[in-house]
Design an enzyme around this catalytic site. Structure first.
Site, PDB file in Angstrom:
ATOM      1  N   TRP A   7      -3.510  -1.770  -1.898  1.00 53.99           N
ATOM      2  CA  TRP A   7      -3.448  -2.975  -2.729  1.00 53.99           C
ATOM      3  C   TRP A   7      -3.905  -4.097  -1.813  1.00 53.99           C
ATOM      4  O   TRP A   7      -3.223  -4.446  -0.851  1.00 53.99           O
ATOM      5  CB  TRP A   7      -2.025  -3.208  -3.221  1.00 53.99           C
ATOM      6  CG  TRP A   7      -1.878  -4.315  -4.221  1.00 53.99           C
ATOM      7  CD1 TRP A   7      -2.108  -4.242  -5.566  1.00 53.99           C
ATOM      8  CD2 TRP A   7      -1.422  -5.652  -3.974  1.00 53.99           C
ATOM      9  NE1 TRP A   7      -1.834  -5.445  -6.160  1.00 53.99           N
ATOM     10  CE2 TRP A   7      -1.412  -6.333  -5.211  1.00 53.99           C
ATOM     11  CE3 TRP A   7      -1.036  -6.351  -2.833  1.00 53.99           C
ATOM     12  CZ2 TRP A   7      -1.035  -7.664  -5.339  1.00 53.99           C
ATOM     13  CZ3 TRP A   7      -0.648  -7.676  -2.959  1.00 53.99           C
ATOM     14  CH2 TRP A   7      -0.651  -8.311  -4.199  1.00 53.99           C
TER      15      TRP A   7
ATOM     16  N   CYS B  11       0.879  -1.157   0.000  1.00 50.29           N
ATOM     17  CA  CYS B  11       0.000   0.000   0.000  1.00 50.29           C
ATOM     18  C   CYS B  11       0.917   1.208   0.000  1.00 50.29           C
ATOM     19  O   CYS B  11       2.127   1.055   0.195  1.00 50.29           O
ATOM     20  CB  CYS B  11      -0.841   0.053   1.276  1.00 50.29           C
ATOM     21  SG  CYS B  11      -2.026  -1.303   1.407  1.00 50.29           S
TER      22      CYS B  11
ATOM     23  N   ASN C  39       0.583  -0.228   6.154  1.00 46.56           N
ATOM     24  CA  ASN C  39       1.159  -0.940   5.008  1.00 46.56           C
ATOM     25  C   ASN C  39       1.843  -2.184   5.559  1.00 46.56           C
ATOM     26  O   ASN C  39       2.790  -2.059   6.336  1.00 46.56           O
ATOM     27  CB  ASN C  39       2.181  -0.030   4.306  1.00 46.56           C
ATOM     28  CG  ASN C  39       2.939  -0.760   3.207  1.00 46.56           C
ATOM     29  OD1 ASN C  39       2.444  -1.728   2.648  1.00 46.56           O
ATOM     30  ND2 ASN C  39       4.134  -0.293   2.903  1.00 46.56           N
ATOM     31  N   GLY C  40       1.359  -3.360   5.181  1.00 42.68           N
ATOM     32  CA  GLY C  40       1.981  -4.583   5.672  1.00 42.68           C
ATOM     33  C   GLY C  40       0.939  -5.627   5.996  1.00 42.68           C
ATOM     34  O   GLY C  40      -0.212  -5.534   5.554  1.00 42.68           O
TER      35      GLY C  40
ATOM     36  N   HIS D  53      10.499 -30.299 -27.829  1.00 40.75           N
ATOM     37  CA  HIS D  53      10.179 -31.291 -26.805  1.00 40.75           C
ATOM     38  C   HIS D  53       8.773 -31.097 -26.250  1.00 40.75           C
ATOM     39  O   HIS D  53       8.514 -31.380 -25.077  1.00 40.75           O
ATOM     40  CB  HIS D  53      11.199 -31.225 -25.664  1.00 40.75           C
ATOM     41  CG  HIS D  53      12.589 -31.589 -26.098  1.00 40.75           C
ATOM     42  ND1 HIS D  53      12.908 -32.836 -26.594  1.00 40.75           N
ATOM     43  CD2 HIS D  53      13.728 -30.858 -26.155  1.00 40.75           C
ATOM     44  CE1 HIS D  53      14.199 -32.866 -26.909  1.00 40.75           C
ATOM     45  NE2 HIS D  53      14.715 -31.664 -26.666  1.00 40.75           N
TER      46      HIS D  53
ATOM     47  N   LYS E 195       6.565  -8.553 -19.953  1.00 38.97           N
ATOM     48  CA  LYS E 195       6.096  -7.186 -20.211  1.00 38.97           C
ATOM     49  C   LYS E 195       4.745  -7.228 -20.928  1.00 38.97           C
ATOM     50  O   LYS E 195       3.835  -6.491 -20.590  1.00 38.97           O
ATOM     51  CB  LYS E 195       7.089  -6.396 -21.087  1.00 38.97           C
ATOM     52  CG  LYS E 195       8.364  -5.932 -20.428  1.00 38.97           C
ATOM     53  CD  LYS E 195       8.203  -4.863 -19.385  1.00 38.97           C
ATOM     54  CE  LYS E 195       7.989  -5.417 -18.033  1.00 38.97           C
ATOM     55  NZ  LYS E 195       8.942  -5.760 -17.114  1.00 38.97           N
TER      56      LYS E 195
ATOM     57  N   LYS F 159       3.729  -2.190  -7.897  1.00 37.33           N
ATOM     58  CA  LYS F 159       5.144  -2.126  -8.238  1.00 37.33           C
ATOM     59  C   LYS F 159       6.036  -2.688  -7.132  1.00 37.33           C
ATOM     60  O   LYS F 159       7.005  -3.384  -7.393  1.00 37.33           O
ATOM     61  CB  LYS F 159       5.543  -0.680  -8.534  1.00 37.33           C
ATOM     62  CG  LYS F 159       6.976  -0.588  -9.025  1.00 37.33           C
ATOM     63  CD  LYS F 159       7.192   0.623  -9.858  1.00 37.33           C
ATOM     64  CE  LYS F 159       8.554   0.578 -10.515  1.00 37.33           C
ATOM     65  NZ  LYS F 159       8.654  -0.452 -11.559  1.00 37.33           N
TER      66      LYS F 159
ATOM     67  N   GLU G 160       1.980  -8.265 -18.523  1.00 35.78           N
ATOM     68  CA  GLU G 160       1.692  -7.259 -17.490  1.00 35.78           C
ATOM     69  C   GLU G 160       0.831  -6.120 -18.018  1.00 35.78           C
ATOM     70  O   GLU G 160      -0.118  -5.718 -17.364  1.00 35.78           O
ATOM     71  CB  GLU G 160       3.011  -6.634 -16.974  1.00 35.78           C
ATOM     72  CG  GLU G 160       3.773  -7.459 -15.985  1.00 35.78           C
ATOM     73  CD  GLU G 160       5.100  -6.804 -15.609  1.00 35.78           C
ATOM     74  OE1 GLU G 160       5.917  -6.537 -16.507  1.00 35.78           O
ATOM     75  OE2 GLU G 160       5.324  -6.566 -14.418  1.00 35.78           O
TER      76      GLU G 160
ATOM     77  N   ARG H  46       1.989   1.857  -5.859  1.00 34.60           N
ATOM     78  CA  ARG H  46       2.083   0.842  -4.808  1.00 34.60           C
ATOM     79  C   ARG H  46       0.781   0.076  -4.606  1.00 34.60           C
ATOM     80  O   ARG H  46       0.718  -0.865  -3.806  1.00 34.60           O
ATOM     81  CB  ARG H  46       2.477   1.486  -3.487  1.00 34.60           C
ATOM     82  CG  ARG H  46       3.805   2.195  -3.535  1.00 34.60           C
ATOM     83  CD  ARG H  46       4.130   2.797  -2.201  1.00 34.60           C
ATOM     84  NE  ARG H  46       4.340   1.773  -1.210  1.00 34.60           N
ATOM     85  CZ  ARG H  46       5.501   1.153  -1.021  1.00 34.60           C
ATOM     86  NH1 ARG H  46       6.544   1.468  -1.752  1.00 34.60           N
ATOM     87  NH2 ARG H  46       5.609   0.229  -0.108  1.00 34.60           N
TER      88      ARG H  46
ATOM     89  N   GLU I 128      11.627 -11.907 -20.412  1.00 36.25           N
ATOM     90  CA  GLU I 128      11.297 -10.554 -19.970  1.00 36.25           C
ATOM     91  C   GLU I 128      10.293  -9.901 -20.936  1.00 36.25           C
ATOM     92  O   GLU I 128       9.362  -9.217 -20.508  1.00 36.25           O
ATOM     93  CB  GLU I 128      12.583  -9.724 -19.835  1.00 36.25           C
ATOM     94  CG  GLU I 128      12.412  -8.294 -19.399  1.00 36.25           C
ATOM     95  CD  GLU I 128      11.638  -8.096 -18.095  1.00 36.25           C
ATOM     96  OE1 GLU I 128      11.431  -9.054 -17.332  1.00 36.25           O
ATOM     97  OE2 GLU I 128      11.193  -6.953 -17.882  1.00 36.25           O
TER      98      GLU I 128
HETATM   99  C1  G6P Z   1       6.628  -6.616  -8.644  1.00 35.02           C
HETATM  100  C2  G6P Z   1       6.641  -5.644  -9.797  1.00 35.02           C
HETATM  101  C3  G6P Z   1       7.649  -6.106 -10.840  1.00 35.02           C
HETATM  102  C4  G6P Z   1       9.028  -6.276 -10.200  1.00 35.02           C
HETATM  103  C5  G6P Z   1       8.974  -7.217  -8.998  1.00 35.02           C
HETATM  104  C6  G6P Z   1      10.270  -7.202  -8.213  1.00 35.02           C
HETATM  105  O1  G6P Z   1       6.104  -7.830  -9.049  1.00 35.02           O
HETATM  106  O2  G6P Z   1       5.359  -5.533 -10.365  1.00 35.02           O
HETATM  107  O3  G6P Z   1       7.722  -5.143 -11.874  1.00 35.02           O
HETATM  108  O4  G6P Z   1       9.910  -6.779 -11.148  1.00 35.02           O
HETATM  109  O5  G6P Z   1       7.946  -6.803  -8.092  1.00 35.02           O
HETATM  110  O6  G6P Z   1      10.464  -5.921  -7.692  1.00 35.02           O
HETATM  111  P1  G6P Z   1      11.857  -5.323  -7.281  1.00 35.02           P
HETATM  112  O7  G6P Z   1      11.520  -3.976  -6.735  1.00 35.02           O
HETATM  113  O8  G6P Z   1      12.417  -6.237  -6.227  1.00 35.02           O
HETATM  114  O9  G6P Z   1      12.716  -5.275  -8.470  1.00 35.02           O
END
Ligand code: G6P
Length: 584
Positions: A74, A2, A100-101, A486, A467, A579, A470, A27, A463
């Protein structure tokens, strides 16, 4: 996760907090709520929806107060409902708490608070009633907060507004919380950029710190009642970084910052890279840990280290538990994280408290950054879009540096970096951008897209697929092209599109694999520095030597972005995501 931000001072808190909470929306964005101090008591406004929707609904901009807390949620504990939005109040409406937590022992605490009236399904509400319980026994607000905090288990930061006190009270344990010291008042927030327009003087709090935030002064004690003296740091990023400027979204702004950031690396101070290279060179085993995109950077780093003769393995944070019986004192750990707050990694730190740790981290004041022996700040600046972009490429470059420097190939690494930066001028040219547009147009209506690569290109493919998932909500799966035969080949038909990441080292084998896909009717989108007959569509990339993955990553990030644009999605705030993930 959060986001929380609070202000107490001589100015009107509301404009500061409106701006701040918008900057914290990355967040979490399930619901918004605020507690505003007023002559008639605490005003609480909260509802589900994006920050701006709820702000407009309650016309929060029309309020005025010198003390308030704003929160964006969140959902972790309790569904996305208005009554689960923070802040939470006690039965008498004397205090409001934003949190937050996670409170792990909330159920037993709630049972012990049977006489209190609970109105939400959240763990947070336990806090407001625990504090109330102590206040009812005659405790002052500080002792009541301290007592509540001592009773809860898990990672939590929270801020309390008490209508009978001039102060705000906050506690940090596990979840991030920083103090900002401004001219006419002080901030408490989950991160620095949310208030950096008003001050660059910050105090990075430690776990178990309790802050009493007055209108002019503040005090920090720890939960054992000892005074705590933290240095006041001056942060070096500007508030412009927290704004989109001429870009429509943060994601595209951050993608486009990469060429400049890569250029800056040519004059970066590599002292800590050299120290890290020494450490990994003498390690028995190197573990590279990350989550999400940072795990992909860890994979890339582990591969480079192995190629340079170092025994290295990439581990997704939580999975380290399965290694606990094989970790030895001579093992070195590299922690990769944009936020430095990811719970999956923080949670396993006790397993490696004796080991040497290197941090490849973007947020310098973060929990992980404080815990490592050698910190390599990647210098991405503020990254706000939920989908991480520039942090991936910068972490990848620093990890490649560590591997190459450890093998005495430092000069070659710098040469390759310069080569990449020269070739970067040809990467984002109009013909390439329009090729990406065409591919985005083609895939925007698909339900599935494959991403293929071999070697390092497989990691970039992972990656690229992440993307696309997401931000565009298209199912995307990356497969090592060598393993396609395979099993996954069974999925190929003329309706299937596969984005193939191709570069010099693996070109011949890769083209062979692509022929197998083609022979079964599959459509191939080539992402390569050369066009090939086997490609149905083609996006040209550039060679960057050891850093070719940067070129590929930028193209794949743009493809995801443009596809999401065509679908009209909320790119910077993809559904269900956040994030900074501070929960397990
Ligand atoms: C979340 C974010 C990702 C990020 C991951 C790790 O899942 O949505 O974009 O890669 O956390 O976050 P960090 O801050 O440890 O790179």
């Amino acid at each position: 996760m959060c986001g929380i931000i609070a202000y107490n001072g001589q100015d009107d808190a509301i404009p500061y907090l409106l701006e701040g909470i918008r900057n914290l929306e990355y967040r979490g964005y399930d619901s918004f709520g605020c507690a505003i101090d007023s002559k008639v008591g605490i005003i609480i406004k909260k509802d589900i929806g994006k920050v701006d929707d709820v702000i407009n609904k309650y016309k929060i901009q029309d309020f005025s107060s010198s003390k308030a807390i704003f929160h964006t949620r969140w959902a972790t504990h309790g569904g996305i409902k208005a009554e689960n939005a923070h802040p939470m109040v006690d039965c008498t409406h004397r205090i409001a708490v934003a949190h937050n937590g996670i409170i792990e022992n909330w159920a037993e605490l709630k049972e012990s608070l049977g006489a209190h009236r609970f109105v939400s399904d959240t763990d947070t509400e336990v806090l407001s009633h625990l504090i109330e319980e102590k206040l009812n026994d005659g405790a002052d607000i500080q002792s009541a907060v301290k007592d509540a905090f001592n009773k809860i288990k898990g990672s939590s930061s929270f801020i309390v507004l008490d209508k009978q006190s001039d102060d705000l009270i906050a506690v940090k344990k596990g979840s991030p919380l920083v103090l900002g010291i401004a001219k006419n008042g002080n901030f408490l927030s989950s991160d620095v950029p949310s208030f950096v327009r008003h001050t660059n003087k910050v105090v990075y709090l430690s776990d178990s710190d309790m802050v009493v935030l007055g209108k002019k002064n503040y005090t920090i004690t720890n939960l054992m009642n000892r005074d705590v003296n933290h240095d006041v740091s001056t942060v070096n990023f500007s508030y412009q970084q927290a704004e989109k400027g001429d870009y429509e979204h943060f994601m595209i702004k951050e993608i486009m910052e990469q060429p400049g950031l890569m250029k800056n690396l040519e004059s970066a101070d590599l002292k800590n890279v050299v120290r890290a290279a020494e450490l990994v060179k003498h390690a028995k085993q190197v573990y590279l840990m990350g989550a999400g995109t940072s795990y992909h950077a860890a994979m890339l780093g582990a591969k480079v280290l192995r190629e340079n003769g170092i025994n290295a393995v990439a581990v997704q944070g939580q999975d380290l538990i399965t290694y606990r019986k094989v970790i030895s004192a001579e093992d070195v750990f590299i922690l990769i994280s944009q936020s430095g707050e990811t719970a999956d990694i923080i949670n396993v730190l006790p397993l490696i408290y004796k080991n040497q740790k290197i941090g490849v981290i973007n947020s310098e004041g973060s929990t992980l950054a404080k815990d490592v022996d050698v910190l390599i700040p990647i210098g991405a600046g503020l990254e706000k879009a939920v989908a991480s972009t520039k942090s991936f490429t910068l972490s990848g470059v620093y990890l490649t540096f560590i591997g190459m420097f450890a093998a005495g190939r430092g000069e070659e690494a710098i040469r390759d970096l310069k080569l990449m930066n020269i070739n970067m001028y040809n990467l984002l040219v109009p013909s390439v951008l329009s090729a990406i547009d065409k591919v985005a147009e083609k895939i925007k209506g698909l339900e599935n897209v494959f991403f293929l690569g071999r070697d390092a290109n497989y990691i970039t493919a992972l990656e690229g697929a992440l993307k696309l998932k997401e931000v565009s909500y298209i199912h995307a799966e990356a497969i090592d092209a060598a393993t396609f035969k395979h099993g996954p080949l069974a999925l190929i038909s003329d309706k299937v599109y596969a984005a193939a990441v191709v570069s010099e080292v693996t070109r011949n084998d890769m083209l062979y694999n692509l022929q197998e896909v083609k022979a079964r009717g599959g459509n191939i989108i080539g992402i390569s520095d050369k066009n090939e007959n086997v490609f149905d569509m083609f996006i040209r990339t550039q060679n960057g030597g050891a850093f070719t993955f940067v070129m590929h990553a930028i193209i794949l990030q743009l493809l995801a972005y443009k596809t999401a644009m065509l679908k009209g999605l909320d790119i910077d705030h993809p559904r269900n995501l956040a994030k900074t993930v501070t929960v397990l």
